[in-house]
Scaffold this motif. Structure first.
Motif, PDB file in Angstrom:
ATOM      1  N   ASN A 159      95.292 141.281  61.016  1.00  0.00           N
ATOM      2  CA  ASN A 159      95.836 140.472  60.607  1.00  0.00           C
ATOM      3  C   ASN A 159      95.711 139.262  61.339  1.00  0.00           C
ATOM      4  OD1 ASN A 159      95.506 140.853  57.095  1.00  0.00           O
ATOM      5  ND2 ASN A 159      97.575 142.175  57.626  1.00  0.00           N
ATOM      6  N   PRO A 160      95.007 139.173  62.416  1.00  0.00           N
ATOM      7  CA  PRO A 160      94.710 137.814  62.841  1.00  0.00           C
ATOM      8  C   PRO A 160      95.477 136.100  62.209  1.00  0.00           C
ATOM      9  CG  PRO A 160      93.049 138.485  63.090  1.00  0.00           C
ATOM     10  CD  PRO A 160      93.118 138.799  62.366  1.00  0.00           C
ATOM     11  N   VAL A 161      95.660 135.630  63.291  1.00  0.00           N
ATOM     12  CA  VAL A 161      95.704 134.255  63.587  1.00  0.00           C
ATOM     13  C   VAL A 161      94.871 133.605  62.646  1.00  0.00           C
ATOM     14  CG1 VAL A 161      95.381 133.519  66.027  1.00  0.00           C
ATOM     15  CG2 VAL A 161      96.519 132.030  64.272  1.00  0.00           C
ATOM     16  N   THR A 162      94.312 133.155  61.919  1.00  0.00           N
ATOM     17  CA  THR A 162      93.108 131.832  61.755  1.00  0.00           C
ATOM     18  C   THR A 162      92.391 131.431  62.379  1.00  0.00           C
ATOM     19  OG1 THR A 162      93.834 130.628  60.474  1.00  0.00           O
ATOM     20  CG2 THR A 162      93.778 132.729  59.394  1.00  0.00           C
ATOM     21  N   LEU A 163      91.520 131.396  62.862  1.00  0.00           N
ATOM     22  CA  LEU A 163      89.890 130.278  62.994  1.00  0.00           C
ATOM     23  C   LEU A 163      91.407 128.740  62.812  1.00  0.00           C
ATOM     24  CD1 LEU A 163      86.708 131.716  63.976  1.00  0.00           C
ATOM     25  CD2 LEU A 163      88.755 131.839  64.984  1.00  0.00           C
ATOM     26  N   GLU A 164      91.552 129.236  61.684  1.00  0.00           N
ATOM     27  CA  GLU A 164      91.710 126.959  60.973  1.00  0.00           C
ATOM     28  C   GLU A 164      92.797 127.041  61.393  1.00  0.00           C
ATOM     29  OE1 GLU A 164      92.426 125.161  56.655  1.00  0.00           O
ATOM     30  OE2 GLU A 164      92.079 126.827  56.812  1.00  0.00           O
ATOM     31  N   SER A 165      94.319 127.888  61.304  1.00  0.00           N
ATOM     32  CA  SER A 165      95.538 127.563  61.702  1.00  0.00           C
ATOM     33  C   SER A 165      94.660 127.147  63.518  1.00  0.00           C
ATOM     34  CB  SER A 165      95.741 128.909  61.931  1.00  0.00           C
ATOM     35  OG  SER A 165      97.352 129.008  62.651  1.00  0.00           O
ATOM     36  N   LEU A 166      94.104 127.416  63.924  1.00  0.00           N
ATOM     37  CA  LEU A 166      94.328 127.614  65.821  1.00  0.00           C
ATOM     38  C   LEU A 166      93.609 126.353  66.081  1.00  0.00           C
ATOM     39  CD1 LEU A 166      92.726 131.309  66.821  1.00  0.00           C
ATOM     40  CD2 LEU A 166      95.100 130.257  67.653  1.00  0.00           C
ATOM     41  N   PHE A 167      92.751 125.847  65.386  1.00  0.00           N
ATOM     42  CA  PHE A 167      91.703 125.096  66.153  1.00  0.00           C
ATOM     43  C   PHE A 167      91.547 123.964  64.708  1.00  0.00           C
ATOM     44  CE2 PHE A 167      89.475 128.870  67.851  1.00  0.00           C
ATOM     45  CZ  PHE A 167      90.032 128.514  68.963  1.00  0.00           C
ATOM     46  N   THR A 168      92.301 124.060  63.943  1.00  0.00           N
ATOM     47  CA  THR A 168      92.765 122.318  63.200  1.00  0.00           C
ATOM     48  C   THR A 168      94.262 122.384  63.118  1.00  0.00           C
ATOM     49  OG1 THR A 168      90.534 123.588  61.857  1.00  0.00           O
ATOM     50  CG2 THR A 168      91.857 121.961  61.060  1.00  0.00           C
ATOM     51  N   GLU A 169      94.916 123.391  62.850  1.00  0.00           N
ATOM     52  CA  GLU A 169      95.989 122.910  62.394  1.00  0.00           C
ATOM     53  C   GLU A 169      96.867 122.909  63.752  1.00  0.00           C
ATOM     54  OE1 GLU A 169      97.319 125.768  59.883  1.00  0.00           O
ATOM     55  OE2 GLU A 169      95.931 126.158  58.784  1.00  0.00           O
ATOM     56  N   HIS A 170      96.695 123.605  64.623  1.00  0.00           N
ATOM     57  CA  HIS A 170      97.419 123.632  65.931  1.00  0.00           C
ATOM     58  C   HIS A 170      96.380 123.468  67.084  1.00  0.00           C
ATOM     59  CE1 HIS A 170     100.295 125.454  64.655  1.00  0.00           C
ATOM     60  NE2 HIS A 170     100.263 126.055  63.525  1.00  0.00           N
ATOM     61  N   ARG A 171      95.607 122.589  66.791  1.00  0.00           N
ATOM     62  CA  ARG A 171      94.843 121.655  67.394  1.00  0.00           C
ATOM     63  C   ARG A 171      95.370 121.017  69.410  1.00  0.00           C
ATOM     64  NH1 ARG A 171      90.719 119.945  64.397  1.00  0.00           N
ATOM     65  NH2 ARG A 171      88.931 119.522  65.532  1.00  0.00           N
ATOM     66  N   ALA A 172      96.068 120.541  69.197  1.00  0.00           N
ATOM     67  CA  ALA A 172      96.332 120.139  70.062  1.00  0.00           C
ATOM     68  C   ALA A 172      96.503 121.106  71.132  1.00  0.00           C
ATOM     69  CB  ALA A 172      97.623 118.970  70.497  1.00  0.00           C
ATOM     70  N   ALA A 173      97.682 122.069  70.329  1.00  0.00           N
ATOM     71  CA  ALA A 173      97.459 123.449  71.288  1.00  0.00           C
ATOM     72  C   ALA A 173      97.001 124.546  71.650  1.00  0.00           C
ATOM     73  CB  ALA A 173      99.017 124.178  70.372  1.00  0.00           C
ATOM     74  N   ALA A 174      96.024 124.484  70.740  1.00  0.00           N
ATOM     75  CA  ALA A 174      94.705 124.936  71.333  1.00  0.00           C
ATOM     76  C   ALA A 174      94.340 124.181  72.842  1.00  0.00           C
ATOM     77  CB  ALA A 174      93.588 124.977  69.941  1.00  0.00           C
TER      78      ALA A 174
END
Length: 344
Positions: A159-174
């Protein structure tokens, strides 16, 4: 030029010039020989000498860059060429901020590869060699335990972190994480020059596939960071590999690269007649090497050499050769450039 060396051919062809003949190489993983520098170097040198390859793509273990940020893997348990991932440095999107820039000479996984490159250079003093480096976007996906291919999953991470979480919800962190990774890789590729590498085999894996990232997403999360790494590698000759189906090699026409490698036989991909600016690398379906289909290897190699006869060209498999490749198949690939010479 009266007598061409391997380095002469390699440099000329990747400078967009023709040599006395096309060059050829093949590469594969040796999963029982990739856990330390000595084994990797010894195996790479032996493999290269056995087939007298014109140049070398070093094939380190697929996970080595993700290891630089603390990912752990079980090297006794592989699924194809990927060891089972046990931990990730980024279990959730918010953890992207935790990634920090690493110095290559202070990172055990990177020091190990620098040592391997030095040993390979010592063992193959006259053969061009380039080290495999994944793009920052690919490295980030490996770190979090997500596949860098549209149809695959990572062995060991359910259950890895989702792409949406990585690149949308946490865009600046990405973007922070990708910048950190790109600066680390830039430092590493400069050290590679000192170790004896003639450039990079720069793999964006399957990240150009529209089912994984839209073009806008790719432009935002890959392109700027690719530029940082490739700028650091401008001392050498760099071959970019875009992997799998729908890999869009034409997308990289404005990249600072000298060669372009893609699967000319995969769905959604152009053949060798594609309008590309970098020297083309490939032409033979890598799956044929596991099937030991000598007739088809000979046919595809001959077709590629005929098509590219008036252009600089590097004959190669379209991707890494499967683990169960046969000796006969590899020898046929090597012979093909000379069979072509006798037919002309």
């Amino acid at each position: 030029m009266s007598e061409w060396s391997k380095q002469d051919r390699f440099n000329a062809i990747l400078s967009g010039e023709r040599a006395d003949r096309p060059i050829v190489s093949g590469w594969r993983h040796f999963i029982d020989k990739e856990q330390n520098a000595d084994d990797l170097a010894e195996t790479t040198i032996s493999f290269t000498k056995n087939y007298d390859w014109d140049w070398v793509k070093i094939n380190p273990r697929a996970t080595y860059l993700a290891e630089a940020w603390g990912n752990q893997y079980d090297f006794h348990d592989y699924q194809t060429v990927f060891p089972r991932q046990e931990t990730t440095a980024v279990p959730a999107g918010a953890n992207l901020w935790d990634l920090e820039v690493k110095k290559a000479v202070e990172s055990a996984p990177l020091l190990e590869q620098l040592d391997a490159v030095r040993k390979i250079r010592q063992g193959l003093p006259d053969t061009p060699l380039i080290q495999t480096v994944f793009s920052p976007l690919t490295v980030l996906l490996f770190i979090v335990g997500r596949s860098a291919y549209v149809t695959k999953t990572v062995f060991g991470i359910e259950n890895p972190v989702t792409l949406e979480s990585l690149f949308t919800e946490h865009r600046a962190a990405a973007h922070h994480a990708l910048h950190v990774i790109s600066l680390t890789l830039a430092d590493y590729v400069k050290e590679l020059q000192q170790a004896g590498s003639d450039g990079l085999f720069y793999a964006v894996t399957g990240t150009a596939h529209p089912g994984l990232f839209s073009e806008a997403m790719f432009n935002e999360f890959s392109r700027p960071y690719d530029s940082i790494v490739l700028e650091a590698a401008s001392y050498g000759k760099n071959v970019l590999h875009t992997c799998g189906t729908y890999s869009q090699p034409e997308r990289f026409n404005d990249y600072r690269i000298d060669g372009i490698s893609w699967d000319t036989k995969a769905e959604g991909n152009p053949d060798l007649d594609a309008a590309l600016t970098a020297t083309k690398v490939g032409g033979v379906d890598h799956a044929l090497f596991a099937a030991n289909d000598i007739v088809q290897i000979q046919q595809q190699a001959g077709d590629a050499l005929n098509l590219m006869k008036d252009q600089p060209f590097i004959l190669a498999p379209n991707c890494a050769i499967p683990l169960n490749v046969t000796d006969e198949a590899l020898k046929q690939l090597k012979k093909s450039v000379f069979e072509k010479e006798t037919r002309v």
